[in-house]
Design a protein around this motif. Structure first.
Motif, mmCIF file in Angstrom:
data_model
loop_
_atom_site.group_PDB
_atom_site.id
_atom_site.type_symbol
_atom_site.label_atom_id
_atom_site.label_comp_id
_atom_site.label_asym_id
_atom_site.label_seq_id
_atom_site.Cartn_x
_atom_site.Cartn_y
_atom_site.Cartn_z
ATOM 1 N N TYR A 1 -2.172 9.486 5.065
ATOM 2 C CA TYR A 1 -1.374 9.682 3.855
ATOM 3 C C TYR A 1 -0.148 8.784 3.853
ATOM 4 O O TYR A 1 0.162 8.130 2.868
ATOM 5 N N TYR A 2 0.558 8.727 4.981
ATOM 6 C CA TYR A 2 1.797 7.961 5.062
ATOM 7 C C TYR A 2 1.550 6.528 5.526
ATOM 8 O O TYR A 2 0.643 6.283 6.320
ATOM 9 N N ASP A 3 2.386 5.631 5.077
ATOM 10 C CA ASP A 3 2.423 4.246 5.567
ATOM 11 C C ASP A 3 1.048 3.587 5.515
ATOM 12 O O ASP A 3 0.656 2.891 6.433
ATOM 13 N N ASN A 4 0.334 3.817 4.474
ATOM 14 C CA ASN A 4 -1.014 3.274 4.448
ATOM 15 C C ASN A 4 -1.293 2.607 3.120
ATOM 16 O O ASN A 4 -0.999 3.141 2.068
ATOM 17 N N TYR A 5 -1.857 1.415 3.199
ATOM 18 C CA TYR A 5 -2.096 0.645 1.985
ATOM 19 C C TYR A 5 -3.542 0.685 1.541
ATOM 20 O O TYR A 5 -3.871 0.212 0.475
ATOM 21 N N LYS B 1 -5.672 8.375 -1.863
ATOM 22 C CA LYS B 1 -5.022 9.649 -1.511
ATOM 23 C C LYS B 1 -5.715 10.803 -2.229
ATOM 24 O O LYS B 1 -5.173 11.429 -3.127
ATOM 25 N N PRO C 1 -2.030 -7.705 4.397
ATOM 26 C CA PRO C 1 -1.504 -6.437 4.890
ATOM 27 C C PRO C 1 -0.980 -6.442 6.320
ATOM 28 O O PRO C 1 -0.087 -5.658 6.627
ATOM 29 N N TYR D 1 3.705 -2.750 -0.008
ATOM 30 C CA TYR D 1 2.691 -2.365 -1.002
ATOM 31 C C TYR D 1 3.361 -1.363 -1.898
ATOM 32 O O TYR D 1 4.017 -0.439 -1.431
ATOM 33 N N LEU E 1 2.954 2.450 -1.404
ATOM 34 C CA LEU E 1 3.078 2.953 -0.037
ATOM 35 C C LEU E 1 3.932 4.220 -0.025
ATOM 36 O O LEU E 1 4.986 4.272 -0.654
ATOM 37 N N ILE E 2 3.458 5.246 0.679
ATOM 38 C CA ILE E 2 4.240 6.458 0.838
ATOM 39 C C ILE E 2 4.845 6.422 2.232
ATOM 40 O O ILE E 2 4.137 6.489 3.233
ATOM 41 N N LYS F 1 6.690 7.512 5.524
ATOM 42 C CA LYS F 1 6.785 8.773 6.247
ATOM 43 C C LYS F 1 8.244 9.178 6.388
ATOM 44 O O LYS F 1 9.064 8.398 6.885
ATOM 45 N N PRO F 2 8.585 10.396 5.963
ATOM 46 C CA PRO F 2 9.983 10.839 6.130
ATOM 47 C C PRO F 2 10.281 11.086 7.607
ATOM 48 O O PRO F 2 9.391 11.435 8.371
#
Ligand code: SF4
Lengths: 168, 153
Positions: free
Chosen positions: A118-122, A126, B138, B145, B148-149, B151-152
């Motif tokens: 989910y995180y840090d992924n291109y 999702k 990449p 990107y 891109l989410i 990470k907290p």
């Protein structure tokens, strides 16, 4: 017909005849829910668990579930694994090739919302529900075969509630 | 042959090349990017070296330069060698070795796909893993990107 425990309330024997009456809903729903043919659809590690569920120890055949390798013969798509952005259009294409009525189980964290990616992924989609409608979500990474079976039973409950009346 | 013997042979045949040894890897030497193709051709065809197998090619992004690593192995002689090439950011291209080793074809496509290093004379230099219309490379350190989410913490 081991899975059908009770006969439907609508079945009646006519005196002196062999004809049985029932509602179309009950008849079709039972036929559908007891022969959910699922599509072979392993995308990542969850597929191993899907295979284990289909194999002898857990034995999906008990539910009348047999894997088909063609979307045109399947009723259910078990999305088992990580869907990359490159794969997503193919998943949608296969879904659209399946005949109605069709159902989707999102198996594992990846298919639900990207899971560990989910995180840090291109590169990972999702959640498969951004692309195709999902009927049952089975969480886990990967879910155990029992969990997948529970998902299938939940899907059967859902199929039971199908009715011709409300169908648009 | 061990690395010293291999290097001795190489130095005799490529006097202009320095062959700087890598302190972290006893099998690796740094070579100039212009010499790489002729070197690879030589180590493949030379009877004493006979490097008949390209294990892999990979790339590393060190921010101020890129490095390519070519790993070779010889089945008949049972020895191995790694060639490393430093590519400056201003000139991210190198001659393809895919006509010498078929393995190089897809390896080079992968490096092109993920790092954006161009391989000259490659027969079919397209993206191999990412979708064809993807923008950016990449695995570069400065890649971003838009969806891109992060990470907290
Ligand atoms: S949810 Fe876990 S086990 Fe399933 S595909 Fe994703 S990473 Fe693999």
């Amino acid at each position: 017909m081991g899975i059908i425990e009770k006969t439907a309330p609508y079945i009646e024997k006519l005196p002196g005849g062999g004809i049985v009456l029932t509602t179309i809903d009950w008849f079709f729903n039972n036929a559908r829910k007891n022969s959910i043919w699922y599509m072979l659809f392993g995308l990542a590690c969850c597929a191993i668990e899907l295979m284990a569920t289909g194999a002898a120890r857990y034995d999906f055949d008990r539910f009348g579930m047999i894997f088909r390798s063609s979307p045109r013969q399947s009723d259910l798509m078990i999305v088992a694994g990580t869907i990359t952005l490159k794969m997503a259009p193919r998943v949608k294409l296969l879904y659209e090739q399946m005949p109605e009525p069709k159902y989707v189980i999102a198996m594992g964290g990846c298919a639900i919302n990207g899971g560990p990616f989910y995180y840090d992924n291109y590169s990972v989609l999702k959640g498969i529900d951004q692309v195709i409608p999902v009927d049952v979500y089975v969480p886990g990474c990967p879910p155990r075969p029992e969990a997948l079976m529970h998902g299938v039973l939940a899907l059967q409950e859902k199929i039971k509630k199908n009715t011709f009346k409300n169908k648009k | 042959m061990n690395l010293l013997e291999i290097l001795k042979l190489l130095k005799e045949n490529f006097p202009q090349e320095k062959f700087i040894e890598d302190s972290n890897n006893s099998e690796a030497v740094y070579v100039e990017e212009n010499n790489l193709y002729s070197l690879v051709k030589f180590i493949k065809e030379n009877q004493a070296l006979c490097f008949d197998y390209l294990i892999f090619i990979t790339a590393i992004d060190y921010k101020d330069y890129f490095e390519l690593v070519y790993y070779f192995y010889s089945y008949s002689k049972n020895h191995r060698l790694a060639l490393k090439v430093k590519l400056p950011l201003s000139n991210l291209q190198i001659k393809s070795i895919s006509n010498l080793y078929a393995t190089a074809d897809w390896n080079e496509r992968e490096i092109y796909d993920l790092f954006g290093i161009k391989f000259l004379n490659h027969p079919d230099l397209r993206r191999i893993l990412m979708p064809e219309d993807w923008e950016g490379y990449p695995l570069r350190k400065n890649y971003t990107y838009q969806n891109l989410i992060i990470k907290p913490d």
